[in-house]
Design an enzyme around this catalytic site. Structure first.
Site, PDB file in Angstrom:
ATOM      1  N   THR A  19     -32.446 -26.297 -70.408  1.00  0.00           N
ATOM      2  CA  THR A  19     -31.361 -26.293 -71.172  1.00  0.00           C
ATOM      3  C   THR A  19     -30.287 -27.842 -70.677  1.00  0.00           C
ATOM      4  O   THR A  19     -28.863 -28.447 -71.044  1.00  0.00           O
ATOM      5  CB  THR A  19     -30.456 -25.183 -70.754  1.00  0.00           C
ATOM      6  OG1 THR A  19     -29.755 -25.187 -69.076  1.00  0.00           O
ATOM      7  CG2 THR A  19     -30.391 -24.289 -71.231  1.00  0.00           C
ATOM      8  N   LEU A  22     -32.437 -33.633 -69.192  1.00  0.00           N
ATOM      9  CA  LEU A  22     -33.569 -34.401 -69.437  1.00  0.00           C
ATOM     10  C   LEU A  22     -34.267 -33.413 -70.629  1.00  0.00           C
ATOM     11  O   LEU A  22     -35.145 -34.254 -71.886  1.00  0.00           O
ATOM     12  CB  LEU A  22     -34.431 -34.516 -68.700  1.00  0.00           C
ATOM     13  CG  LEU A  22     -35.806 -35.625 -68.322  1.00  0.00           C
ATOM     14  CD1 LEU A  22     -35.541 -36.653 -69.125  1.00  0.00           C
ATOM     15  CD2 LEU A  22     -36.518 -35.045 -67.392  1.00  0.00           C
ATOM     16  N   GLU A 216     -30.376 -53.295 -66.846  1.00  0.00           N
ATOM     17  CA  GLU A 216     -29.435 -53.007 -67.371  1.00  0.00           C
ATOM     18  C   GLU A 216     -28.515 -53.325 -67.960  1.00  0.00           C
ATOM     19  O   GLU A 216     -27.584 -53.811 -67.006  1.00  0.00           O
ATOM     20  CB  GLU A 216     -30.065 -51.127 -66.938  1.00  0.00           C
ATOM     21  CG  GLU A 216     -31.254 -50.687 -66.300  1.00  0.00           C
ATOM     22  CD  GLU A 216     -32.059 -49.399 -66.128  1.00  0.00           C
ATOM     23  OE1 GLU A 216     -31.679 -48.605 -66.496  1.00  0.00           O
ATOM     24  OE2 GLU A 216     -31.529 -49.679 -64.792  1.00  0.00           O
ATOM     25  N   ASP A 235     -33.780 -45.852 -56.750  1.00  0.00           N
ATOM     26  CA  ASP A 235     -34.756 -45.103 -57.904  1.00  0.00           C
ATOM     27  C   ASP A 235     -34.862 -45.995 -59.528  1.00  0.00           C
ATOM     28  O   ASP A 235     -36.034 -46.148 -60.141  1.00  0.00           O
ATOM     29  CB  ASP A 235     -33.112 -46.178 -58.520  1.00  0.00           C
ATOM     30  CG  ASP A 235     -32.820 -45.142 -60.419  1.00  0.00           C
ATOM     31  OD1 ASP A 235     -32.373 -43.438 -60.409  1.00  0.00           O
ATOM     32  OD2 ASP A 235     -32.160 -45.499 -61.067  1.00  0.00           O
ATOM     33  N   HIS A 240     -40.924 -46.848 -60.402  1.00  0.00           N
ATOM     34  CA  HIS A 240     -40.937 -47.485 -61.693  1.00  0.00           C
ATOM     35  C   HIS A 240     -41.951 -48.780 -61.314  1.00  0.00           C
ATOM     36  O   HIS A 240     -42.813 -49.559 -61.851  1.00  0.00           O
ATOM     37  CB  HIS A 240     -39.380 -47.820 -62.316  1.00  0.00           C
ATOM     38  CG  HIS A 240     -39.570 -46.795 -62.716  1.00  0.00           C
ATOM     39  ND1 HIS A 240     -40.040 -44.928 -63.695  1.00  0.00           N
ATOM     40  CD2 HIS A 240     -38.168 -46.327 -63.290  1.00  0.00           C
ATOM     41  CE1 HIS A 240     -39.629 -44.620 -63.627  1.00  0.00           C
ATOM     42  NE2 HIS A 240     -38.337 -44.912 -63.305  1.00  0.00           N
TER      43      HIS A 240
END
Length: 485
Positions: A19, A22, A216, A235, A240
């Site tokens: 729920t 993501l 971003e 982060d 990444h």
């Protein structure tokens, strides 16, 4: 060029945190699109598992709403949606207790691929892994998908690895990084290793430097309290951007095999030099009167915050292929444009035969990750017209939208692709435990260094290209950042 769709084996996929945000934005809409394409078979099932006390019908309605919000309208087919919802189940589960586990076990079907997506806080990974085995929900062939953040330092990453290893083999653990599911990222491997054109010159002798940019436009409003405990280094860079660097720098694996690929990525991480303090620039966005909005300090609800919303680093790799070729990494929030790209800048020719060298510029291979995924090669040609040999730079451009036409719209999203890889049992695009630990072993001293020095991030205007010191990081080497656009 048609996009081929190969159906996967029937499966039972349990989404812990079904729920959550993501699942609502990415996982469930992505699974619907795989069902629409025919890749997810009609005898597969998706089971949401969460604390919320919902009926299956109420959960199906929430899935319908997420499809309506996050799937493009042309792909919302009512008959397909209804069929997809018929394959959806739900169980109320207590991740730290015993409630719901017997019911979940009863929903598992023999002979099916079993996968469990941990779309929950890392603090719950161990509890869920333990109960999956304690209640016989998972078997020796089951797969678990683990979302980032996978630790916040080396010690916590090791602890998570140890907890998961108590219940699952490494071959069953899929540490997901959605950047590796992007079409262009995978095409980077194809460009390097399927074309003789590039591989002979993919080294320090011919490449001057590499830039990796993830810019971003969004701020951290609404999740500032969480972000303030991580920052751009934890982060983005440690996971990444580290993955992108590895794919550029790694040696050719002996085969396109999960462990062969990850072995070569691990060698790159272990060859990274320690980063000097003068090769790091940290920034934090501030509010600007003309553009409105609040500062990072306001969004983080911490007036004394020293967490970076922007970071730029100069990174060196000590091996034969890359010695002498720096890699410049930068990422930040609230910048002037949303843009993710890798730019490989080649060295000048050793000798110019042209008298007028003023128009010369480097050859650059640009891999665009977002937006407008594709590749671009900047080359020198003669400027059209009379008047002698004047040089000008032009792009050889290949966007997926142009090359594939309407088929580009059918290229799966990163989460769609990666979840299907889990069902296939293909770990190539997922991080291995030792790879994660090696990345943290490199990142930890960088973070500990600025914390020990008490460094404060340099403020930069929201909507800019970042702090001024980031420009100097490149200028002192006689180079410049590519424009963020």
């Amino acid at each position: 060029m048609a996009v081929r769709v190969i159906p996967v084996d029937p499966f039972d996929l349990v989404i812990f945190g079904g729920t959550g945000d993501l699942a609502r934005r990415k996982i469930l809409p992505g699974l619907y699109l795989r069902f629409l394409s025919g890749q997810m078979t009609a005898d597969s099932r998706i089971i949401g598992a969460a604390r919320a006390d919902l009926t299956e019908e109420a959960f199906r309605q929430s899935v319908r709403e997420s499809i309506a919000e996050f799937v493009p309208k042309p792909k919302q087919d009512e008959a397909v949606i209804s069929a997809f919802l018929g394959q959806i189940g739900y169980v109320t589960i207590d991740a730290k207790g015993e409630g719901g586990w017997p019911a979940l076990k009863a929903m598992m079907r023999p002979g099916m691929v079993r996968a469990f997506y941990f779309s929950v806080a890392p603090a719950l990974f161990g509890d869920i892994a333990e109960r999956l085995h304690l209640h016989g929900v998972a078997d020796g062939e089951s797969r678990i998908v683990v979302e980032k953040p996978f630790g916040r330092d080396l010690a916590s990453a090791r602890a998570l690895n140890e907890v998961l290893a108590q219940h699952f083999k490494e071959s069953q653990i899929y540490r997901i990084d959605h950047y590796l599911g992007k079409e262009t990222v995978q095409n980077l491997m194809a460009v390097r290793f399927a074309n003789i054109l590039f591989e002979p010159i993919w080294k320090a002798e011919y490449i001057d430097h590499v830039q990796i940019t993830v810019a971003e436009t969004v701020d951290v409003a609404g999740r500032g309290a969480y972000y303030d405990k991580s920052g751009a280094m934890r982060d983005m860079v440690q996971n990444h951007m580290m993955q992108l660097l590895c794919l550029i720098a790694m040696e050719p694996p002996y085969h396109f095999d999960p462990n062969a690929v990850r072995d070569e990525k691990l060698k790159v991480i272990r060859a990274l030099d320690a980063v000097k303090p003068e090769d790091i620039v940290r920034g934090q966005y501030r509010a600007t009167i003309d553009k409105g909005g609040d500062s990072y300090a306001v969004h983080s609800e911490n007036p004394e915050t020293r967490t970076e919303s922007y970071i730029a680093l100069k990174v060196n790799i000590s091996n034969w292929r890359w010695k002498g070729t720096p890699f410049y990494l930068r990422t930040g929030k609230k910048l002037r444009a949303r843009s993710s790209e890798i730019a490989i800048t080649f060295r000048e020719p050793p000798h110019s035969i042209f008298d007028d060298h003023t128009g010369w510029r480097e050859n650059v291979l640009v891999i665009r990750l977002q937006p407008n995924e594709g590749m671009e090669m900047m080359v020198m040609i003669k400027e059209p017209g009379p008047g002698g040999m004047r040089l000008t730079q032009v792009p050889l451009d290949m966007s997926f939208a142009d090359a594939l036409g309407s088929e580009a719209n059918d290229v799966p999203d990163a989460y769609e692709r990666l979840i299907m890889d889990v069902i296939r049992g293909n770990q190539t695009l997922f991080m291995r435990g030792d790879e994660v630990e090696a990345a943290w072993a490199w990142a930890d001293p960088i973070i500990q260094g600025w914390e020990a020095r008490g460094d404060r991030p340099q403020l930069y205007d929201a909507g800019s290209s970042g702090p001024e010191d980031a420009l100097m990081l490149m200028h002192r080497d006689g180079r410049r950042w590519r424009d963020i656009r």
